[in-house]
Structures are given as structure tokens and as C-alpha cells.
Write a protein that holds these residues in place. Structure first.
Motif, PDB file in Angstrom:
ATOM      1  N   PHE A  15       1.895 -11.396  -5.710  1.00 19.24           N
ATOM      2  CA  PHE A  15       2.496 -11.084  -4.414  1.00 19.24           C
ATOM      3  C   PHE A  15       3.937 -10.610  -4.570  1.00 19.24           C
ATOM      4  O   PHE A  15       4.342  -9.595  -3.984  1.00 19.24           O
ATOM      5  N   LEU A  16       4.717 -11.332  -5.362  1.00 26.60           N
ATOM      6  CA  LEU A  16       6.132 -10.975  -5.514  1.00 26.60           C
ATOM      7  C   LEU A  16       6.299  -9.640  -6.233  1.00 26.60           C
ATOM      8  O   LEU A  16       7.160  -8.833  -5.859  1.00 26.60           O
ATOM      9  N   LEU A  17       5.481  -9.395  -7.249  1.00 21.50           N
ATOM     10  CA  LEU A  17       5.542  -8.095  -7.927  1.00 21.50           C
ATOM     11  C   LEU A  17       5.232  -6.965  -6.953  1.00 21.50           C
ATOM     12  O   LEU A  17       5.953  -5.965  -6.872  1.00 21.50           O
ATOM     13  N   ALA A  18       4.144  -7.134  -6.191  1.00 23.01           N
ATOM     14  CA  ALA A  18       3.744  -6.096  -5.237  1.00 23.01           C
ATOM     15  C   ALA A  18       4.819  -5.888  -4.177  1.00 23.01           C
ATOM     16  O   ALA A  18       5.146  -4.745  -3.823  1.00 23.01           O
ATOM     17  N   VAL A  20       8.123  -6.607  -4.283  1.00 25.45           N
ATOM     18  CA  VAL A  20       9.369  -6.050  -4.819  1.00 25.45           C
ATOM     19  C   VAL A  20       9.233  -4.548  -5.061  1.00 25.45           C
ATOM     20  O   VAL A  20      10.129  -3.760  -4.712  1.00 25.45           O
ATOM     21  N   VAL A  21       8.121  -4.130  -5.630  1.00 23.33           N
ATOM     22  CA  VAL A  21       7.915  -2.699  -5.905  1.00 23.33           C
ATOM     23  C   VAL A  21       7.904  -1.908  -4.593  1.00 23.33           C
ATOM     24  O   VAL A  21       8.518  -0.835  -4.490  1.00 23.33           O
ATOM     25  N   ARG A  22       7.237  -2.422  -3.580  1.00 22.69           N
ATOM     26  CA  ARG A  22       7.138  -1.714  -2.303  1.00 22.69           C
ATOM     27  C   ARG A  22       8.470  -1.697  -1.559  1.00 22.69           C
ATOM     28  O   ARG A  22       8.852  -0.670  -0.986  1.00 22.69           O
ATOM     29  N   LEU A  23       9.182  -2.808  -1.589  1.00 22.35           N
ATOM     30  CA  LEU A  23      10.491  -2.825  -0.950  1.00 22.35           C
ATOM     31  C   LEU A  23      11.468  -1.897  -1.661  1.00 22.35           C
ATOM     32  O   LEU A  23      12.293  -1.221  -1.015  1.00 22.35           O
ATOM     33  N   ALA A  24      11.364  -1.826  -2.973  1.00 28.05           N
ATOM     34  CA  ALA A  24      12.236  -0.917  -3.735  1.00 28.05           C
ATOM     35  C   ALA A  24      12.014   0.519  -3.293  1.00 28.05           C
ATOM     36  O   ALA A  24      12.967   1.290  -3.097  1.00 28.05           O
ATOM     37  N   PHE A  25      10.752   0.902  -3.103  1.00 31.30           N
ATOM     38  CA  PHE A  25      10.458   2.272  -2.669  1.00 31.30           C
ATOM     39  C   PHE A  25      10.972   2.513  -1.247  1.00 31.30           C
ATOM     40  O   PHE A  25      11.561   3.568  -0.958  1.00 31.30           O
ATOM     41  N   VAL A  26      10.760   1.550  -0.360  1.00 34.42           N
ATOM     42  CA  VAL A  26      11.231   1.703   1.017  1.00 34.42           C
ATOM     43  C   VAL A  26      12.735   1.915   1.050  1.00 34.42           C
ATOM     44  O   VAL A  26      13.246   2.806   1.761  1.00 34.42           O
ATOM     45  N   PHE A  27      13.480   1.137   0.277  1.00 34.92           N
ATOM     46  CA  PHE A  27      14.937   1.270   0.288  1.00 34.92           C
ATOM     47  C   PHE A  27      15.400   2.534  -0.432  1.00 34.92           C
ATOM     48  O   PHE A  27      16.438   3.103  -0.093  1.00 34.92           O
ATOM     49  N   GLN A  28      14.645   2.997  -1.422  1.00 30.53           N
ATOM     50  CA  GLN A  28      14.989   4.259  -2.079  1.00 30.53           C
ATOM     51  C   GLN A  28      14.831   5.448  -1.135  1.00 30.53           C
ATOM     52  O   GLN A  28      15.601   6.405  -1.192  1.00 30.53           O
ATOM     53  N   ILE A  29      13.826   5.402  -0.290  1.00 37.28           N
ATOM     54  CA  ILE A  29      13.474   6.567   0.519  1.00 37.28           C
ATOM     55  C   ILE A  29      14.078   6.503   1.922  1.00 37.28           C
ATOM     56  O   ILE A  29      13.908   7.430   2.726  1.00 37.28           O
ATOM     57  N   ARG A  30      14.820   5.461   2.231  1.00 38.50           N
ATOM     58  CA  ARG A  30      15.216   5.195   3.617  1.00 38.50           C
ATOM     59  C   ARG A  30      16.059   6.302   4.239  1.00 38.50           C
ATOM     60  O   ARG A  30      16.115   6.414   5.472  1.00 38.50           O
ATOM     61  N   HIS A  31      16.755   7.116   3.435  1.00 37.23           N
ATOM     62  CA  HIS A  31      17.588   8.181   3.999  1.00 37.23           C
ATOM     63  C   HIS A  31      16.900   9.544   3.986  1.00 37.23           C
ATOM     64  O   HIS A  31      17.509  10.542   4.386  1.00 37.23           O
ATOM     65  N   HIS A  32      15.660   9.587   3.536  1.00 35.02           N
ATOM     66  CA  HIS A  32      14.945  10.870   3.520  1.00 35.02           C
ATOM     67  C   HIS A  32      14.546  11.241   4.953  1.00 35.02           C
ATOM     68  O   HIS A  32      14.100  10.385   5.721  1.00 35.02           O
ATOM     69  N   PRO A  33      14.687  12.515   5.329  1.00 37.02           N
ATOM     70  CA  PRO A  33      14.343  12.922   6.706  1.00 37.02           C
ATOM     71  C   PRO A  33      12.918  12.552   7.119  1.00 37.02           C
ATOM     72  O   PRO A  33      12.684  12.189   8.278  1.00 37.02           O
ATOM     73  N   ALA A  92       5.386  -3.103   3.850  1.00 38.58           N
ATOM     74  CA  ALA A  92       5.402  -3.522   2.449  1.00 38.58           C
ATOM     75  C   ALA A  92       4.837  -4.934   2.314  1.00 38.58           C
ATOM     76  O   ALA A  92       4.058  -5.222   1.387  1.00 38.58           O
ATOM     77  N   PHE A  93       5.208  -5.814   3.239  1.00 38.98           N
ATOM     78  CA  PHE A  93       4.696  -7.181   3.225  1.00 38.98           C
ATOM     79  C   PHE A  93       3.182  -7.199   3.441  1.00 38.98           C
ATOM     80  O   PHE A  93       2.446  -7.888   2.715  1.00 38.98           O
ATOM     81  N   VAL A  94       2.705  -6.445   4.434  1.00 39.02           N
ATOM     82  CA  VAL A  94       1.268  -6.391   4.727  1.00 39.02           C
ATOM     83  C   VAL A  94       0.497  -5.900   3.503  1.00 39.02           C
ATOM     84  O   VAL A  94      -0.534  -6.468   3.128  1.00 39.02           O
ATOM     85  N   ASP A  95       0.986  -4.852   2.861  1.00 36.77           N
ATOM     86  CA  ASP A  95       0.291  -4.302   1.703  1.00 36.77           C
ATOM     87  C   ASP A  95       0.307  -5.272   0.525  1.00 36.77           C
ATOM     88  O   ASP A  95      -0.672  -5.375  -0.220  1.00 36.77           O
ATOM     89  N   ALA A  96       1.406  -6.002   0.359  1.00 40.07           N
ATOM     90  CA  ALA A  96       1.480  -6.994  -0.719  1.00 40.07           C
ATOM     91  C   ALA A  96       0.480  -8.128  -0.495  1.00 40.07           C
ATOM     92  O   ALA A  96      -0.136  -8.624  -1.449  1.00 40.07           O
ATOM     93  N   VAL A  97       0.300  -8.542   0.758  1.00 32.78           N
ATOM     94  CA  VAL A  97      -0.721  -9.545   1.070  1.00 32.78           C
ATOM     95  C   VAL A  97      -2.105  -9.002   0.723  1.00 32.78           C
ATOM     96  O   VAL A  97      -2.958  -9.713   0.182  1.00 32.78           O
ATOM     97  N   LEU A 127      -0.235   5.100  -5.033  1.00 31.60           N
ATOM     98  CA  LEU A 127      -0.568   5.541  -3.676  1.00 31.60           C
ATOM     99  C   LEU A 127      -0.430   4.414  -2.664  1.00 31.60           C
ATOM    100  O   LEU A 127      -0.011   4.639  -1.524  1.00 31.60           O
ATOM    101  N   SER A 128      -0.783   3.214  -3.076  1.00 27.93           N
ATOM    102  CA  SER A 128      -0.625   2.061  -2.193  1.00 27.93           C
ATOM    103  C   SER A 128       0.849   1.832  -1.875  1.00 27.93           C
ATOM    104  O   SER A 128       1.224   1.565  -0.726  1.00 27.93           O
ATOM    105  N   VAL A 129       1.688   1.943  -2.897  1.00 23.10           N
ATOM    106  CA  VAL A 129       3.135   1.808  -2.708  1.00 23.10           C
ATOM    107  C   VAL A 129       3.656   2.911  -1.796  1.00 23.10           C
ATOM    108  O   VAL A 129       4.445   2.684  -0.873  1.00 23.10           O
ATOM    109  N   PHE A 130       3.185   4.128  -2.030  1.00 29.85           N
ATOM    110  CA  PHE A 130       3.679   5.312  -1.339  1.00 29.85           C
ATOM    111  C   PHE A 130       3.529   5.225   0.174  1.00 29.85           C
ATOM    112  O   PHE A 130       4.465   5.489   0.936  1.00 29.85           O
ATOM    113  N   TYR A 131       2.360   4.814   0.630  1.00 32.04           N
ATOM    114  CA  TYR A 131       2.072   4.904   2.062  1.00 32.04           C
ATOM    115  C   TYR A 131       2.742   3.827   2.904  1.00 32.04           C
ATOM    116  O   TYR A 131       2.756   3.933   4.132  1.00 32.04           O
TER     117      TYR A 131
END
Length: 337
Positions: A15-18, A20-33, A92-97, A127-131
Motif C-alpha cells: 500500500f505504501l509503495l503504491a 508514494v509512487v502515485r502521490l509523487a506523480f500527482v505532485f510532479q504533474i500538478r502544474h501541467h495545463p 492516488a489513495f483509491v488506486d493504492a487500495v 498506466l495505473s499510476v498515470f491515470y
């Protein structure tokens, strides 16, 4: 090693691995249009949710798109506001669950090793992380699929009861309202219930399938009733099934999602575009259910009149589905990667 990871320790690691990876992507992409400003389906859901939030919970027309996600968004916006970063973190939380549930499916159906490795691979599945960072129904569709599979696998070893299969039916109903093609899975689920309870006798098996069906209808029928109240037309969930069938089974179909007959693949124009074509051909105004039937008939005519072309088309679809390449739709996975 895998025995030590059985139970809560392995679940928490996955759960924590999933997460962290998803939150990292969300925060990386947060300023993209494209994160901040939704487009196509995501734009439609966002606008729909804001209409619901304004007080129009019932709506005025038959649902064309699956309704669960925009209604979820309306509730989410009402609680947290229109915050993309908060919504991305929640997805990200829902997908990690969902990843943890997939681990439990592998453990229950096969072994601790299979379960842990399945969860580990899913935690880093691109792809799971991406969406999770794009606000349409994909993440919730994946989650409900895994949750349903988890429930079906666990039903094998549980003592059958009317209540448990009623709950399973409710879950199937929710899945149908997230992705309408879960309707096609309903007979498979009923068959699975009958198979795993075959030793209980015919009478018990029928009662359990009845409970499953009742749970499903408990969720789906209010949508059917709502569609009838606003339009006087009987539509089970949405009116887009016929058009979806046709764009996948027509002389213009390529096996990929592309505009057919000049109708754009965007919710803002797709419903009005395919309805206009159907009404022009029929020479009269059509109810949403009639438009859907019209396109179903057109697709079936193509199959009947061109069986070889249809088989070639299905072979191409199978190739696309099995191929490692993710065909870009609204968002291009490879661009963002």
C-alpha cells in the motif's frame, strides 16, 4: 520470505509503495495545463458535476454518459472544493487500495508469493499510476473491477448467505454505473455464483442468484426510473450503448477509437451528432432509446453483411488489446512518461 510478508506487513508495504509512487506523480504533474484544466471526457464530467452541485441533482435528459463519476465529483467538490491536487491525492489513495486488493486476490487464489509479487508489480504499473492524475472514470473503473474480483474470489470460501450476495449485487450495480459494459459481465458473475454454490442445491443457488440480482437492481433501477421521469423514455442506464457498438463495428471501424461518419468523439458533440444522423435517416424525431437501437441495428447489419470484414476487425482489436503499446486517447501516456 513471502510467509513473513503474509498478512498486514505485506499489505502495508504494498500500500505504501503504491501510494508514494502515485502521490509523487500527482505532485510532479500538478502544474501541467492538462492537470489543471480538464479536456474532453474530464471536462464533461467536471461541468456535469458543477451543474449537479448548483442544485440540479435530477437533470433534464436521459443519461448519455455513465453517471457515477460526475456525481462523485459533485460530492467531492461540495466537501473539498474544486481542488485538483486534493482530488489527485484522493484518486492516488483509491488506486493504492486497489493494488492491495489485487495482492489479496493473488494470495487467496494462488499463494503468498503470487499475491505479493502481483501487488508489487501493480504498485509500479505505469498506466495505473498515470491515470490517477487525470479526472475521468478510469481509476474508479480499475478499482471497482479489482474490488469485484476480490469479492468473487473470497466468496468461494465463505458460507453463502442472502446478505453477502445482496452486497455483491450492490457492488456489481455500482460497477455498471461506472462503466456500462459491466452489464455484459453480469451473467458471468451469476454463473460464477451458481458454480461455487453448486453443492448447496438448486433451491439455495436460485435464492443466492436472486439476492445478487436484487442487489444489482437496487442500484441500477433508480437510474432507470430517473431516466423515465425526466424523459418518458425507458433507458436502463445510459443511451450511448448503440453508438459505442456501431463505432466499434461498422465499415468505418479500424479497431481504434476514431471519429465515425464525421461525429467527433467528444461528449459535447457526440450525442447530438449521432442523434442527428439517425433522425435524418429515419425522417423523424427519435427518443434516446430509439437512437441507440438504430445504431445497434446498423452495427449488426455490418456484421451480417460483411462477416469476413468483421472477423478481420475483431482480430485487429485482439492484436491492439494484447500489444504492449497503449493507444493514446484523451491523454498520451508516452508523452507524459
Amino acid at each position: 520470505m513471502f510467509r513473513r510478508l503474509e498478512g498486514s506487513l505485506g499489505m502495508w508495504i504494498i500500500f505504501l509503495l503504491a501510494l508514494v509512487v502515485r502521490l509523487a506523480f500527482v505532485f510532479q504533474i500538478r502544474h501541467h495545463p492538462l492537470f489543471e484544466f480538464p479536456i474532453i471526457d474530464a471536462l464533461s464530467y467536471d461541468q456535469w458535476a458543477k451543474v449537479i452541485l448548483s442544485g440540479d441533482w435530477l437533470g433534464k435528459e436521459v443519461f448519455y454518459q455513465d453517471p457515477s463519476y460526475p456525481y462523485f465529483l459533485a460530492v467531492f467538490y461540495g466537501i473539498f472544493g474544486d481542488s485538483r491536487i486534493v482530488l489527485g491525492c484522493f484518486q492516488a489513495f483509491v488506486d493504492a487500495v486497489g493494488v492491495v486488493l489485487l495482492q489479496r486476490v493473488g494470495t487467496h487464489a494462488f499463494s503468498n508469493k503470487v499475491g505479493f509479487l502481483s501487488g508489487l508489480f501493480a504498485a509500479f504499473y505505469g498506466l495505473s499510476v498515470f491515470y490517477v492524475a487525470f479526472f475521468e472514470k478510469t481509476t474508479f473503473g480499475i478499482f471497482i473491477s479489482i474490488f469485484l474480483l476480490f469479492s468473487l474470489v473470497n466468496a468461494v470460501d465463505r458460507k453463502p448467505s442472502i446478505t453477502s450476495y445482496l452486497k455483491l449485487g450492490v457492488l456489481l450495480g455500482l460497477a455498471i454505473l461506472i462503466r456500462g459494459n459491466f452489464l455484459l459481465l453480469s451473467p458471468v458473475v451469476a454463473g460464477w455464483v451458481a458454480w461455487i454454490n453448486r453443492s448447496q442445491g438448486l433451491k439455495t443457488g436460485l435464492r443466492l442468484i436472486t439476492a445478487l440480482t436484487a442487489g444489482t437492481l437496487l442500484v441500477v433501477l433508480p437510474v432507470t426510473l430517473r431516466n423515465y421521469v425526466v424523459s418518458g423514455d425507458f433507458v436502463l442506464t445510459t443511451s450511448q450503448a448503440g453508438w459505442n457498438f456501431y463505432i466499434g463495428n461498422s465499415p468505418n471501424s479500424s479497431g481504434r477509437l476514431e471519429p465515425v461518419l464525421g461525429v467527433p468523439n467528444t461528449p459535447l458533440f457526440e450525442e447530438t451528432g449521432n442523434r442527428r444522423l439517425a433522425e435524418k435517416d429515419e425522417g423523424r424525431s427519435l427518443q434516446p432509446s430509439e437512437v441507440s437501437r438504430y445504431w445497434f441495428k446498423k452495427g449488426l447489419s455490418f456484421i451480417r453483411e460483411n462477416p469476413r470484414g468483421y472477423l478481420r476487425l475483431q482480430a485487429r482489436k485482439i492484436f491492439y488489446a494484447a500489444n504492449v503499446y497503449e493507444i493514446p486517447d484523451t491523454y498520451n501516456y508516452y508523452f507524459f512518461r
